[in-house]
Write a protein that holds these residues in place. Structure first.
Motif, short mmCIF file in Angstrom:
data_model
loop_
_atom_site.label_atom_id
_atom_site.label_comp_id
_atom_site.label_asym_id
_atom_site.label_seq_id
_atom_site.Cartn_x
_atom_site.Cartn_y
_atom_site.Cartn_z
N ALA A 80 0.83 -1.21 0.00
CA ALA A 80 0.00 0.00 0.00
C ALA A 80 0.86 1.25 0.00
O ALA A 80 0.57 2.23 -0.71
N VAL A 81 1.95 1.24 0.79
CA VAL A 81 2.85 2.39 0.80
C VAL A 81 3.48 2.58 -0.58
O VAL A 81 3.57 3.71 -1.09
N ALA A 82 3.90 1.49 -1.19
CA ALA A 82 4.53 1.57 -2.51
C ALA A 82 3.59 2.19 -3.54
O ALA A 82 4.04 2.89 -4.46
N SER A 83 2.30 1.97 -3.38
CA SER A 83 1.34 2.49 -4.35
C SER A 83 1.08 3.98 -4.18
O SER A 83 0.72 4.66 -5.15
N VAL A 84 1.24 4.51 -2.97
CA VAL A 84 0.88 5.92 -2.73
C VAL A 84 2.10 6.84 -2.68
O VAL A 84 1.98 8.04 -2.96
N ARG A 85 3.26 6.30 -2.34
CA ARG A 85 4.41 7.16 -2.07
C ARG A 85 4.83 8.03 -3.26
O ARG A 85 5.15 9.22 -3.08
N PRO A 86 4.80 7.53 -4.49
CA PRO A 86 5.29 8.37 -5.60
C PRO A 86 4.47 9.64 -5.82
O PRO A 86 4.99 10.61 -6.37
N GLY A 87 3.22 9.66 -5.42
CA GLY A 87 2.37 10.82 -5.68
C GLY A 87 2.38 11.88 -4.60
O GLY A 87 1.70 12.91 -4.74
#
Length: 276
Positions: A80-87
């Motif tokens: 879940a962190v990997a999915s949100v961190r770039p934005g």
């Protein structure tokens, strides 16, 4: 990697918000993280939920229970962190994990690398046994992952010095001994003295938690010299109330965060008692 609390300035210290991953459900994490990012929160201290925490009060323990009942796993949290961190623009994510529940049985280096690769900006490991603490420090450093260390306002000089020496993300200064969410008077003199010591010995920012629940509390910590404040049980309680009432927990937390960041007439008036 950008500094934690890089946006702090005089009169506006950094702000970290603690939440258990999965409460609200992990599917809400993108919207939740974006909301915190947009509303001046510097750090999401995101806990991999674990049962029976000896340092947490009923509010945080119930939150962890809801997350675990929803099937949250460490791998799901990292994904879940990997999915949100770039934005995210300014919000940093510090992962809080419990040694016994999440890490024991895994090589410290492997866990640190997994946390780093997921995009977490720092790691706070709870309950590390003294016999493996040096290996933990070395593994996190070798992985290039900023480290959050902790000490209490009542800790002895050796514990304070160790926390200062190894903190590279931020140093979490626990304002009083006991469980989170319990009411306790704030010893301003002791806390101020420890903050002064840490500001002169630690290279990382000093963030103070336990007993922080209003804009006035944050202003008081700023006056005592803290770089940032950590808000825990107070925010978790807002999420619990919203979920129980069938309301949107993200919008409820948004309102609470705006209150914390409000420079209103009561912002500099400390409350008599506090609850994390």
């Amino acid at each position: 990697m950008p500094e934690f609390f890089a946006h702090r300035r005089p009169g506006r210290p950094g702000l970290a918000v603690f939440l258990n991953a999965g409460d609200p459900p992990l599917a809400e994490l993108p919207r939740l993280a974006a909301m915190l990012d947009e509303n001046g929160v510097d750090c999401l201290e995101l806990a991999v939920p674990f049962p029976g925490s000896a340092t947490d009060g009923p509010v945080v323990r119930a939150s962890a229970g809801r997350a675990l009942a929803g099937g949250v796993t460490p791998r799901a949290v990292l994904d879940a962190v990997a999915s949100v961190r770039p934005g995210l623009r300014r919000l940093r994510i510090a992962l809080l994990a419990d040694w016994s529940h999440t890490v024991r049985g895994t090589a410290p280096g492997d866990f640190a690398v997994a946390v780093r690769d997921a995009g977490c900006d720092g790691l706070l490991l709870h309950g590390v046994p003294p016999r493996v603490r040096a290996a933990h420090y070395e593994a996190v450093h070798r992985a290039g992952l900023p480290l959050v260390t902790t000490c209490y306002a009542v800790s002895g000089p050796d514990a304070v010095a160790e926390a200062a020496a190894h903190a590279s993300a931020y140093l979490y200064l626990v304002a009083h001994y006991g469980r989170s969410g319990t009411t306790a008077a704030l010893d301003r003199d002791r806390l101020g003295a420890v903050i002064t010591t840490l500001r002169s010995t630690a290279s990382a920012p000093v963030a103070v938690g336990f007993g922080v629940r209003t804009a006035g509390d944050i202003a008081l910590l700023d006056a005592l010299g803290a770089d940032a404040a950590v808000v825990g049980s107070a925010g978790v309680a807002h999420i619990a109330q919203a979920r129980a009432a069938g309301q949107d927990p993200v919008e409820e937390l948004r309102s609470f965060v705006r209150e914390l960041r409000s420079p209103g007439p009561h912002a500099h008036r400390p409350t008599a008692t506090r609850e994390e």
